[in-house]
Scaffold this motif. Structure first.
Motif, PDB file in Angstrom:
ATOM      1  N   UNK A 186       0.699  -1.100   0.056  1.00  0.00           N
ATOM      2  CA  UNK A 186      -0.063  -0.005  -0.047  1.00  0.00           C
ATOM      3  C   UNK A 186       0.824   1.119  -0.059  1.00  0.00           C
ATOM      4  N   UNK A 216       0.797   5.476   1.484  1.00  0.00           N
ATOM      5  CA  UNK A 216       0.203   6.050   2.749  1.00  0.00           C
ATOM      6  C   UNK A 216       0.486   7.805   2.498  1.00  0.00           C
ATOM      7  N   UNK A 239       1.066  10.979   4.370  1.00  0.00           N
ATOM      8  CA  UNK A 239       0.948  11.698   5.925  1.00  0.00           C
ATOM      9  C   UNK A 239       1.024  13.281   5.932  1.00  0.00           C
ATOM     10  N   UNK A 288      -4.640   6.229   3.135  1.00  0.00           N
ATOM     11  CA  UNK A 288      -3.959   5.059   2.770  1.00  0.00           C
ATOM     12  C   UNK A 288      -4.715   4.358   1.750  1.00  0.00           C
ATOM     13  N   UNK A 322       4.513   0.670   1.356  1.00  0.00           N
ATOM     14  CA  UNK A 322       4.954  -0.532   2.220  1.00  0.00           C
ATOM     15  C   UNK A 322       4.869  -1.701   1.513  1.00  0.00           C
ATOM     16  N   UNK A 339       6.210  -4.884   5.971  1.00  0.00           N
ATOM     17  CA  UNK A 339       5.868  -3.609   6.847  1.00  0.00           C
ATOM     18  C   UNK A 339       6.637  -2.650   7.101  1.00  0.00           C
ATOM     19  N   UNK A 384       8.028   0.587   6.181  1.00  0.00           N
ATOM     20  CA  UNK A 384       7.867   1.731   5.304  1.00  0.00           C
ATOM     21  C   UNK A 384       8.902   2.251   4.884  1.00  0.00           C
ATOM     22  N   UNK A 432       2.670  -1.247  15.201  1.00  0.00           N
ATOM     23  CA  UNK A 432       1.878  -1.747  14.139  1.00  0.00           C
ATOM     24  C   UNK A 432       0.934  -2.714  14.863  1.00  0.00           C
ATOM     25  N   UNK A 441      -2.994  -4.532  10.916  1.00  0.00           N
ATOM     26  CA  UNK A 441      -1.602  -4.411  10.440  1.00  0.00           C
ATOM     27  C   UNK A 441      -1.149  -2.994  10.310  1.00  0.00           C
ATOM     28  N   UNK A 442      -1.959  -2.107  10.450  1.00  0.00           N
ATOM     29  CA  UNK A 442      -1.602  -0.496  10.196  1.00  0.00           C
ATOM     30  C   UNK A 442      -0.476  -0.046  11.161  1.00  0.00           C
ATOM     31  N   UNK A 443       0.257   0.913  10.623  1.00  0.00           N
ATOM     32  CA  UNK A 443       1.146   1.602  11.576  1.00  0.00           C
ATOM     33  C   UNK A 443       0.752   2.697  12.194  1.00  0.00           C
TER      34      UNK A 443
END
Lengths: 111, 115
Positions: free
Chosen positions: A32, A34, A36, A49, A93, A97, A99, B97, B102-104
């Motif tokens: 994905x 994202x 910010x 996201x 990502x 996991x 980033x 996480x 599973x998102x941060x």
């Protein structure tokens, strides 16, 4: 190694103008992407996201598109306001996991 | 929901001393937390991945003996900067996480200044 680039590095616009922020990444194998927002000296606030299977996401005045095959995402902010002044970061990502962040675009909206 | 806190928000320490930064997930459990470092006008750089009950995994170039990470519970990870030097001055941000999706989720950051 994933490289994430954001252009431009800084942007100044008058209030009311639409904002277009660009993000590109080198490895299209992402889970994905994202976007910010970061205010000076503060942490990160998640804006949008987009899953790898999606083309876009919308939230209020914000719209983000994703073209995974070409390694690009664009964040649109409609009718900008002085309160939108901040640094905007995009992050991709992969499956593990971790980033990978771009350096950000610092936006100034002039009243 | 999904709030992450960091303490302290700012810390000034003398060169040669150690400083501990806490990262807490306030309303969810996090088996994995991440520690990032950010220099002015630069991106966030991942330093290490912290896993509850096991040793942290450090990114290439990060000294594990200098940046000690402990993830003692499902809601708390700590980063200790040992024998701090002025070049360690930076903005440190943690993320947690969430096991459920599973998102941060990111903490507000800690500004470390070493004099």
């Amino acid at each position: 190694k994933q490289e994430v680039t954001q252009i431009p590095a800084a942007l100044s616009v008058p209030e009311g103008e639409n904002l277009v922020l660009n993000c590109s990444f080198t490895d299209s194998a992402i889970y994905n992407l994202q976007w910010f927002r970061q205010d000076p000296g503060k942490g990160l606030t998640s804006l949008l996201l987009i899953q790898s299977s999606q083309r876009e996401q919308t939230s209020g005045r914000l719209n983000a598109s994703l073209d995974k095959s070409s390694g690009r995402s664009t964040l649109y902010i409609a009718a900008s306001q002085p309160g939108d002044s901040a640094t905007y970061l995009c992050a991709v990502r992969p499956d593990d996991y971790k980033l990978s962040f771009g350096a950000g675009t610092t936006v100034t909206v002039r009243a | 929901g999904a709030v992450v806190s960091q303490h302290p928000s700012r810390v000034i320490c003398k060169s040669g001393t150690s400083v501990k930064i806490e990262c807490r997930s306030l309303d969810f459990q996090a088996t994995t937390m991440f520690w990032y470092r950010q220099f002015p006008k630069q991106s966030l750089m991942l330093m290490a991945t912290s896993n509850e009950g096991s040793k942290a995994t450090y990114e290439q170039g990060v000294e594990k003996d200098k940046f000690l990470i402990n993830h003692a519970s499902l809601t708390l990870s700590t980063l200790t900067v040992t024998s701090a030097h002025p070049e360690d001055s930076s903005f440190y941000i943690c993320s947690a996480k969430r096991t459920a999706n599973y998102e941060q989720y990111f903490g507000p950051g800690t500004r470390l200044t070493v004099t």
